[in-house]
Design a protein around this motif. Sequence first.
Motif, mmCIF file in Angstrom:
data_model
loop_
_atom_site.group_PDB
_atom_site.id
_atom_site.type_symbol
_atom_site.label_atom_id
_atom_site.label_comp_id
_atom_site.label_asym_id
_atom_site.label_seq_id
_atom_site.Cartn_x
_atom_site.Cartn_y
_atom_site.Cartn_z
ATOM 1 N N GLU A 174 0.635 -1.157 -0.086
ATOM 2 C CA GLU A 174 0.054 -0.129 0.100
ATOM 3 C C GLU A 174 0.980 1.324 -0.036
ATOM 4 O O GLU A 174 0.431 2.174 -0.701
ATOM 5 N N THR A 175 1.905 1.221 0.708
ATOM 6 C CA THR A 175 2.816 2.342 0.845
ATOM 7 C C THR A 175 3.591 2.620 -0.561
ATOM 8 O O THR A 175 3.729 3.554 -1.098
ATOM 9 N N MET A 176 3.950 1.543 -1.309
ATOM 10 C CA MET A 176 4.396 1.535 -2.524
ATOM 11 C C MET A 176 3.580 2.201 -3.564
ATOM 12 O O MET A 176 4.106 3.181 -4.397
ATOM 13 N N ALA A 177 2.294 1.889 -3.551
ATOM 14 C CA ALA A 177 1.169 2.306 -4.309
ATOM 15 C C ALA A 177 1.014 3.837 -4.327
ATOM 16 O O ALA A 177 0.652 4.378 -5.021
ATOM 17 N N MET A 178 1.419 4.021 -3.097
ATOM 18 C CA MET A 178 1.208 5.943 -2.649
ATOM 19 C C MET A 178 2.287 6.520 -2.907
ATOM 20 O O MET A 178 2.270 7.869 -3.211
ATOM 21 N N CYS A 179 3.484 5.755 -2.968
ATOM 22 C CA CYS A 179 4.767 6.569 -3.232
ATOM 23 C C CYS A 179 5.424 6.677 -4.488
ATOM 24 O O CYS A 179 6.547 7.011 -4.715
ATOM 25 N N ILE A 180 5.052 5.746 -5.324
ATOM 26 C CA ILE A 180 5.572 5.596 -6.409
ATOM 27 C C ILE A 180 4.572 5.885 -7.744
ATOM 28 O O ILE A 180 3.471 5.551 -7.390
ATOM 29 N N SER A 181 5.156 6.442 -8.715
ATOM 30 C CA SER A 181 4.368 7.038 -9.642
ATOM 31 C C SER A 181 3.526 5.778 -10.326
ATOM 32 O O SER A 181 3.955 4.671 -10.731
ATOM 33 N N PRO A 182 2.123 6.054 -10.259
ATOM 34 C CA PRO A 182 1.151 4.911 -10.658
ATOM 35 C C PRO A 182 1.376 4.685 -12.042
ATOM 36 O O PRO A 182 1.383 3.316 -12.278
ATOM 37 N N LEU A 183 1.843 5.381 -12.858
ATOM 38 C CA LEU A 183 1.985 4.946 -14.283
ATOM 39 C C LEU A 183 2.847 3.865 -14.614
ATOM 40 O O LEU A 183 2.827 2.830 -15.137
ATOM 41 N N SER A 184 4.090 4.200 -13.664
ATOM 42 C CA SER A 184 5.339 3.272 -14.002
ATOM 43 C C SER A 184 5.011 2.037 -13.081
ATOM 44 O O SER A 184 5.427 0.997 -13.442
ATOM 45 N N LEU A 185 4.221 2.192 -11.929
ATOM 46 C CA LEU A 185 3.984 0.720 -11.223
ATOM 47 C C LEU A 185 2.741 0.020 -11.863
ATOM 48 O O LEU A 185 2.959 -1.180 -11.952
ATOM 49 N N LEU A 186 2.087 0.823 -12.431
ATOM 50 C CA LEU A 186 0.931 -0.301 -13.363
ATOM 51 C C LEU A 186 1.628 -1.011 -14.320
ATOM 52 O O LEU A 186 1.151 -2.087 -14.601
ATOM 53 N N GLU A 187 2.768 -0.464 -14.884
ATOM 54 C CA GLU A 187 3.169 -1.222 -16.153
ATOM 55 C C GLU A 187 4.053 -2.510 -15.496
ATOM 56 O O GLU A 187 3.898 -3.645 -16.036
ATOM 57 N N LYS A 188 4.424 -2.524 -14.150
ATOM 58 C CA LYS A 188 4.853 -3.923 -13.683
ATOM 59 C C LYS A 188 4.052 -4.684 -13.070
ATOM 60 O O LYS A 188 4.030 -5.826 -13.256
ATOM 61 N N LEU A 189 2.741 -4.085 -12.757
ATOM 62 C CA LEU A 189 2.001 -4.878 -11.838
ATOM 63 C C LEU A 189 0.997 -5.805 -12.878
ATOM 64 O O LEU A 189 0.549 -6.639 -12.791
ATOM 65 N N GLN A 190 0.918 -5.249 -14.092
ATOM 66 C CA GLN A 190 -0.116 -5.877 -15.146
ATOM 67 C C GLN A 190 0.415 -7.265 -15.474
ATOM 68 O O GLN A 190 -0.253 -8.234 -15.815
ATOM 69 N N SER A 191 1.544 -7.530 -15.429
ATOM 70 C CA SER A 191 2.464 -9.017 -15.765
ATOM 71 C C SER A 191 1.837 -9.916 -14.607
ATOM 72 O O SER A 191 1.680 -11.312 -15.024
ATOM 73 N N PHE A 192 1.427 -9.599 -13.539
ATOM 74 C CA PHE A 192 1.047 -10.344 -12.451
ATOM 75 C C PHE A 192 -0.284 -10.869 -12.317
ATOM 76 O O PHE A 192 -0.963 -11.677 -11.711
ATOM 77 N N VAL A 193 -1.211 -10.092 -13.234
ATOM 78 C CA VAL A 193 -2.652 -10.297 -13.388
ATOM 79 C C VAL A 193 -2.736 -11.822 -13.750
ATOM 80 O O VAL A 193 -4.000 -12.704 -13.503
ATOM 81 N N THR A 194 -1.718 -12.421 -14.538
ATOM 82 C CA THR A 194 -1.828 -13.706 -15.104
ATOM 83 C C THR A 194 -1.063 -14.846 -14.337
ATOM 84 O O THR A 194 -0.721 -15.651 -14.939
ATOM 85 N N HIS A 195 -0.461 -14.288 -13.104
ATOM 86 C CA HIS A 195 0.542 -15.303 -12.351
ATOM 87 C C HIS A 195 -0.328 -16.452 -12.035
ATOM 88 O O HIS A 195 -1.594 -16.594 -11.770
ATOM 89 N N SER A 196 0.408 -17.605 -12.003
ATOM 90 C CA SER A 196 -0.267 -18.849 -11.702
ATOM 91 C C SER A 196 -0.658 -19.019 -10.273
ATOM 92 O O SER A 196 -1.601 -19.933 -9.944
#
Length: 305
Positions: A174-196
Amino acid sequence: MALRQRSIDENALPASATQRPRKIAKIASPSPILPPTEPTEQSVEYISSADLKPLPDPQAKIKDLLIELESKDWVKACGALNDVRRFALHHSSLLLQILEKVMTIIVKTMKSPRSALCKTSIMACNDVFSNLGQALLPSEKEQESAFDNLLLQLLLKASQDKRFVCEEAEKTLETMAMCISPLSLLEKLQSFVTHSNLRVRAKAAVVISKCVGQMKHEAIKEFGLATLLKIASQLLNDRLPEAREAARCVVNSVYDAFSSRFESAKQDDGASDSSTEELWEKFCSSNLSAVAAQSVTKIVVEKRG
């Protein structure tokens, strides 16, 4: 006959055996419990960020920080992790010089089977995110895998059964989501949507929802309305309710950003042949399958109804 009599006599109990007193079983007295010569486990105090004071000599401490972090003595390693937190809170300019190496070691300590060491490393991440969040984003290609590994470990720890570790990891995400640019973080997070791992998917969905929830409409459009819509539609069918609820929040945020431009156009010139709802349905149909589009539009109707 004499031989036969002898055979019978050999199989009989001797006369003395029948007169022998019964043997009484001895009850062993319990041996005294001696205190161990060395403690099998040492306790570690979890210090809140507010109670971490500045280091008396940070210049000298920074020289040995990396060595102390890699100590085989896990209690000393925990102490070094608390020093990382002090640097992040009070001497961030010194920590910046070795931040990449420090975070690489912290990712290793997160994998430790010792829960105390694991939790302390997550607490260190939290303080680093709070004070140096943007500095953690990879500026070069070779740094991307390091950040990806950090993100994966936090998602894994947030997904595990040890509650006190899980809660600390959730707090750090939650802290990471508040303190890092959302645009940059979303690019990283979207790959985990299909994680096993379905729990990892759910935790990633929650962080995505928090990122999108704090973004302005223009930022959502910049990332891509269609991209976010596809991410949310995938998560709507996830097995965990946590992921599905996060997906619904993303859908509503995307709809708000989508409808804002049409509402402003109506106010400017009043020209609109179709309602916002009709345009939204067309937008969903053009980017999703028929079934997915129906599910997404239903969420918006339920909210507005």
